[in-house]
Design an enzyme around this catalytic site. Sequence first.
Site, PDB file in Angstrom:
ATOM      1  N   SER A 135      10.663  57.783  32.251  1.00  0.00           N
ATOM      2  CA  SER A 135      11.714  57.066  31.829  1.00  0.00           C
ATOM      3  C   SER A 135      12.008  55.850  32.866  1.00  0.00           C
ATOM      4  O   SER A 135      12.350  54.800  32.538  1.00  0.00           O
ATOM      5  CB  SER A 135      13.136  57.551  31.774  1.00  0.00           C
ATOM      6  OG  SER A 135      13.057  58.524  30.750  1.00  0.00           O
TER       7      SER A 135
ATOM      8  N   GLU B 110      17.348  69.812  31.314  1.00  0.00           N
ATOM      9  CA  GLU B 110      16.411  70.517  32.040  1.00  0.00           C
ATOM     10  C   GLU B 110      16.420  70.419  33.469  1.00  0.00           C
ATOM     11  O   GLU B 110      15.836  71.373  34.095  1.00  0.00           O
ATOM     12  CB  GLU B 110      14.938  69.828  31.407  1.00  0.00           C
ATOM     13  CG  GLU B 110      14.673  68.535  32.195  1.00  0.00           C
ATOM     14  CD  GLU B 110      15.271  67.391  31.492  1.00  0.00           C
ATOM     15  OE1 GLU B 110      14.858  66.338  31.868  1.00  0.00           O
ATOM     16  OE2 GLU B 110      16.038  67.508  30.636  1.00  0.00           O
TER      17      GLU B 110
ATOM     18  N   CYS C 114      18.615  61.912  26.016  1.00  0.00           N
ATOM     19  CA  CYS C 114      18.478  60.805  26.733  1.00  0.00           C
ATOM     20  C   CYS C 114      17.989  59.726  25.506  1.00  0.00           C
ATOM     21  O   CYS C 114      18.745  59.187  24.684  1.00  0.00           O
ATOM     22  CB  CYS C 114      17.660  60.668  27.888  1.00  0.00           C
ATOM     23  SG  CYS C 114      17.824  59.479  28.970  1.00  0.00           S
ATOM     24  N   LEU C 115      16.859  58.899  25.819  1.00  0.00           N
ATOM     25  CA  LEU C 115      16.568  57.869  24.768  1.00  0.00           C
ATOM     26  C   LEU C 115      16.345  58.734  23.336  1.00  0.00           C
ATOM     27  O   LEU C 115      16.902  57.857  22.343  1.00  0.00           O
ATOM     28  CB  LEU C 115      15.229  57.435  24.887  1.00  0.00           C
ATOM     29  CG  LEU C 115      14.336  56.450  24.309  1.00  0.00           C
ATOM     30  CD1 LEU C 115      14.927  55.128  24.051  1.00  0.00           C
ATOM     31  CD2 LEU C 115      12.767  56.585  24.137  1.00  0.00           C
TER      32      LEU C 115
ATOM     33  N   GLY D  80      12.698  58.616  27.465  1.00  0.00           N
ATOM     34  CA  GLY D  80      11.658  57.785  27.489  1.00  0.00           C
ATOM     35  C   GLY D  80      12.105  56.331  28.044  1.00  0.00           C
ATOM     36  O   GLY D  80      13.607  56.406  28.282  1.00  0.00           O
TER      37      GLY D  80
ATOM     38  N   HIS E 266      20.147  64.948  31.163  1.00  0.00           N
ATOM     39  CA  HIS E 266      18.678  65.757  31.126  1.00  0.00           C
ATOM     40  C   HIS E 266      19.077  67.189  31.345  1.00  0.00           C
ATOM     41  O   HIS E 266      19.316  67.748  32.516  1.00  0.00           O
ATOM     42  CB  HIS E 266      18.079  65.401  32.220  1.00  0.00           C
ATOM     43  CG  HIS E 266      17.217  64.009  31.818  1.00  0.00           C
ATOM     44  ND1 HIS E 266      16.034  64.026  31.219  1.00  0.00           N
ATOM     45  CD2 HIS E 266      17.542  62.780  31.717  1.00  0.00           C
ATOM     46  CE1 HIS E 266      15.524  62.728  30.956  1.00  0.00           C
ATOM     47  NE2 HIS E 266      16.475  61.887  31.098  1.00  0.00           N
TER      48      HIS E 266
ATOM     49  N   GLY F 299      19.388  53.498  31.015  1.00  0.00           N
ATOM     50  CA  GLY F 299      19.898  52.169  31.191  1.00  0.00           C
ATOM     51  C   GLY F 299      20.452  51.602  29.899  1.00  0.00           C
ATOM     52  O   GLY F 299      21.104  50.645  29.901  1.00  0.00           O
ATOM     53  N   TYR F 300      20.552  52.422  28.828  1.00  0.00           N
ATOM     54  CA  TYR F 300      21.095  52.210  27.527  1.00  0.00           C
ATOM     55  C   TYR F 300      22.101  53.246  27.256  1.00  0.00           C
ATOM     56  O   TYR F 300      22.081  54.392  27.784  1.00  0.00           O
ATOM     57  CB  TYR F 300      20.079  51.861  26.506  1.00  0.00           C
ATOM     58  CG  TYR F 300      19.121  50.836  26.684  1.00  0.00           C
ATOM     59  CD1 TYR F 300      19.403  49.716  25.881  1.00  0.00           C
ATOM     60  CD2 TYR F 300      18.368  50.609  27.593  1.00  0.00           C
ATOM     61  CE1 TYR F 300      18.625  48.367  25.941  1.00  0.00           C
ATOM     62  CE2 TYR F 300      17.530  49.371  27.538  1.00  0.00           C
ATOM     63  CZ  TYR F 300      17.729  48.505  27.019  1.00  0.00           C
ATOM     64  OH  TYR F 300      16.963  47.506  27.184  1.00  0.00           O
TER      65      TYR F 300
ATOM     66  N   ASN G 271      19.145  59.395  33.609  1.00  0.00           N
ATOM     67  CA  ASN G 271      18.200  58.509  33.964  1.00  0.00           C
ATOM     68  C   ASN G 271      18.146  57.539  32.957  1.00  0.00           C
ATOM     69  O   ASN G 271      17.300  57.771  31.945  1.00  0.00           O
ATOM     70  CB  ASN G 271      16.956  58.972  34.481  1.00  0.00           C
ATOM     71  CG  ASN G 271      15.732  57.908  34.688  1.00  0.00           C
ATOM     72  OD1 ASN G 271      16.145  56.658  34.646  1.00  0.00           O
ATOM     73  ND2 ASN G 271      14.482  58.194  34.772  1.00  0.00           N
TER      74      ASN G 271
END
Length: 353
Positions: free
Chosen positions: A45, A325, A242-243, A215, A323, A286-287, A284
């Site tokens: 990422s 995990e 995330c993504l 990602g 995340h 940024g969007y 982690n």
Amino acid sequence: MSDAYLALADGRVLEARARAPGTTRGELVFTTAYTGYEESLTDPSYAEQVLTFSYPLIGNYGVRDERFESGTVQPRAAIAREMTDEVAAWLESEAVPAIDHLDTREVVTTVREEGAMACGIAAGDDVTPEDAIAEMEACEPMSAHVDIGADVSVATPTVHEGGGEVTVALIDCGAKGSIIDSLTARGADVHVLPYDATEADVTAIDPDVLFVSNGPGDPENYVAAQAVVDALAGELPMAGICLGQQIIASALGGSTEKMMFGHRGVNQPVKDLRTGKVVMTTQNHGYTVDDTGPLEVTQVNVNDDTVEGLDSESLDVITRQYHPEANPGPHDSLGFFDEVVAMATNENPVTAD
């Protein structure tokens, strides 16, 4: 005389010490994590970004490849207040520029106040401030990296066996290795597909659940993954991290937006709106998801109310922005992977998140 320079988009050039030589550019971001530098530096990422560590000493427990999240260092460069020789040597062996002996508090404060920004780094013998400035001026915004998935995804399908209790088709947009490990540890066979996999590629596996990974980059650029989600929504259970949450929301009629400086660290508080419980999470990104479309918001960030969890009972979808995990970070939300397996087996586990 300095042998390294960091050029910022606001016009400043900071002097530093070269720890691994080279010139490069990327989006300047920071992480507040005080452990897990090996995991962070190998997290896909961080592709096309320059990673600043807010914790002042990086490398105090060495470098061990069993902690890596991928096979290579992912950020374009690394910045620390002080970096050990072992970490510096590792980064140099990967041809990733690294600098230290600068005020990382100033760097972090700048990003918090002005947002993630273009930067340039020049490190090594005979470099000049102008070298760093030239790199910064050539830096493209993250949205311009339209095919960034190709840099972090598997090139051909791979299979990770976990016992065959369920079959997961994972679209790899830059998946951390610990996500795959978390699924195989729960008995899942994970078929990892390239980021541009098609609906036919997924259905050929006959999976029990579709999983869209984390990602780098702008989720709107992952058009192939969005097409797969759109085609199979309501027919196949889906999960994302995330993504992956952003891709699924966009594909189902929602939208995303770029955050000012994102969430990157291991102490982000997330509240479950159904139970009222707050857990600490690793993040982690940024969007963030702006419009959730048909999906229900089930979890939010305590600090800024951004969307952290989306569910849909009718579409059989669960996603998380953080995340679960937890590599590195707290284990509060590991139960998410039990939910994913339960989607495939039509069970209803009691989960930790």
